[in-house]
Design an enzyme around this catalytic site. Structure first.
Site, PDB file in Angstrom:
ATOM      1  N   ASP A  48       0.781  -1.162   0.200  1.00 20.31           N
ATOM      2  CA  ASP A  48      -0.128   0.276  -0.011  1.00 20.31           C
ATOM      3  C   ASP A  48       0.684   1.146   0.234  1.00 20.31           C
ATOM      4  OD1 ASP A  48       1.026  -0.182   2.693  1.00 20.31           O
ATOM      5  OD2 ASP A  48      -1.111  -0.146   3.386  1.00 20.31           O
ATOM      6  N   SER A  49       2.243   1.071   0.132  1.00 19.16           N
ATOM      7  CA  SER A  49       3.129   2.094  -0.118  1.00 19.16           C
ATOM      8  C   SER A  49       2.764   2.707  -1.653  1.00 19.16           C
ATOM      9  CB  SER A  49       4.559   1.660  -0.215  1.00 19.16           C
ATOM     10  OG  SER A  49       4.797   0.583  -0.992  1.00 19.16           O
ATOM     11  N   ASP A  87      -0.759  -6.330   0.047  1.00 19.24           N
ATOM     12  CA  ASP A  87      -1.197  -5.594   1.278  1.00 19.24           C
ATOM     13  C   ASP A  87      -2.623  -5.491   1.279  1.00 19.24           C
ATOM     14  OD1 ASP A  87       0.903  -4.960   2.890  1.00 19.24           O
ATOM     15  OD2 ASP A  87       1.355  -3.041   1.993  1.00 19.24           O
ATOM     16  N   LYS A 116      -0.663  -9.570   3.378  1.00 19.90           N
ATOM     17  CA  LYS A 116      -0.109  -9.020   4.415  1.00 19.90           C
ATOM     18  C   LYS A 116      -0.733  -7.899   5.326  1.00 19.90           C
ATOM     19  CE  LYS A 116       3.654  -5.818   3.697  1.00 19.90           C
ATOM     20  NZ  LYS A 116       3.460  -4.851   4.432  1.00 19.90           N
ATOM     21  N   GLU A 118      -0.635  -5.485   8.923  1.00 24.00           N
ATOM     22  CA  GLU A 118       0.164  -4.745   9.950  1.00 24.00           C
ATOM     23  C   GLU A 118      -0.507  -5.049  11.171  1.00 24.00           C
ATOM     24  OE1 GLU A 118       0.820  -0.705   8.754  1.00 24.00           O
ATOM     25  OE2 GLU A 118       1.637  -1.308   6.701  1.00 24.00           O
ATOM     26  N   GLU A 184      10.041  -3.935  10.114  1.00 26.00           N
ATOM     27  CA  GLU A 184      10.419  -2.516   9.365  1.00 26.00           C
ATOM     28  C   GLU A 184      10.870  -1.576  10.357  1.00 26.00           C
ATOM     29  OE1 GLU A 184       7.294  -0.994   6.949  1.00 26.00           O
ATOM     30  OE2 GLU A 184       8.415   1.103   6.455  1.00 26.00           O
TER      31      GLU A 184
HETATM   32  O1  KIV Z   1       3.402  -1.110   1.862  1.00 32.93           O
HETATM   33  C1  KIV Z   1       4.999  -1.593   1.581  1.00 32.93           C
HETATM   34  O2  KIV Z   1       5.229  -1.299   0.501  1.00 32.93           O
HETATM   35  C2  KIV Z   1       5.290  -2.351   2.425  1.00 32.93           C
HETATM   36  C3  KIV Z   1       6.733  -2.833   2.123  1.00 32.93           C
HETATM   37  C4  KIV Z   1       7.834  -2.023   1.877  1.00 32.93           C
HETATM   38  C5  KIV Z   1       7.014  -4.073   3.099  1.00 32.93           C
HETATM   39  O3  KIV Z   1       4.638  -2.780   3.571  1.00 32.93           O
END
Ligand code: KIV
Length: 267
Positions: A48-49, A87, A116, A118, A184
């Protein structure tokens, strides 16, 4: 080079057991999925970056489920052999495990192999719920960008008393069935300890040399991110003739343990 077979969770576990470092990068579209896959990246993270990197948002918080599904499908179309981790975005799994399941199934149908999410203790029932229903889960501890406001900005986590909490949360997530753990912005000695204590692969970003693998935001490692570059990022375009070479160099440096370098890239 012989054609690589598609990576499976079984193969990733075998690589980890054999001490092979996992090379991961974020990826948001089909063209880069093909480039990264061809260069030997093991894990493509549809992070989600993308809210910050592609959309110019100030954080990952505005990213929606529809946007994550769209980018996951793009990456899946360009990929042949890498393992795709997508994510679950902010707000898509916070209410209840059932809500997480509904959203998780959309990303799996879009082409993700693993999801993934968090967070620590509060995510444990959700991780268990998804794993029991056949969804491989990657947990994410340390600095968790969806909590950026609660954490007071982009700060290293797990220092001093926070280390014990992080260790307990990591173990609880493993017990719930998480198969990979992203760490992280965690002090390098803590990440190293966790990586040798836990039975699953850890993938570090700003967590030192002791993790079982590394991940970077693609645009950071290509040196095209605007603003201040975090300490743990290395620009792999420096000295590379083109993007393919830069990505191949990243894979080689992660696999050989030359990137990251604790003296330069760790906390
Ligand atoms: O959102 C993302 O890109 C991430 C990675 C950097 C692990 O969580």
């Amino acid at each position: 080079m012989p054609e690589r077979k598609p990576l499976t969770l079984h193969r990733l576990r075998a690589m980890h057991a054999a001490g092979e470092k996992l090379a991961a990068l974020t990826c948001y579209d089909a063209t880069f999925a093909r480039v990264l896959d061809d260069a030997g990246v093991d894990v493509l993270v549809v992070g989600d970056s993308l809210g910050m990197v592609l959309q110019g948002q100030p954080s990952t918080l505005p990213v929606s489920m529809d946007e994550m599904s769209y980018h996951t499908a793009c990456v899946a179309r360009g990929n042949r052999t890498a393992w795709i981790v997508a994510d679950l975005p902010f707000g898509s799994y916070h209410e209840a495990p059932e809500q997480a399941w509904r959203n998780a199934s959309k990303l799996m149908q879009a082409g993700a192999h693993m999801l993934k999410l968090e967070g620590g203790g509060w995510t444990v029932p959700t991780v268990r719920f998804l794993v029991e229903r056949g969804i491989p889960v990657c947990a994410h501890l340390g600095f968790t960008p969806q909590s950026v406001h609660a954490l007071g900005g982009f700060r290293v986590q797990g220092r001093d008393a926070g280390a014990a909490t992080l260790r307990a949360e990591a173990q609880a997530l493993v017990d719930a069935g998480a198969a990979i753990l992203v760490l992280e912005l965690v002090p390098a000695p803590l990440a190293r300890d966790l990586s040798s204590a836990l039975p699953i692969a850890t993938i570090g970003i700003g967590a030192g040399t002791g993790c079982s693998g590394q991940v970077l935001v693609l645009h950071d490692m290509l040196g095209i991110t605007s603003g201040k570059r975090p300490r743990f990022v290395r620009d792999f375009m420096q000295g590379a003739a083109n993007i393919d070479d830069a990505v191949r160099l990243y894979v080689a440096e992660v696999k050989s343990g030359r990137y990251p370098d604790d003296a330069l890239h760790s906390y």
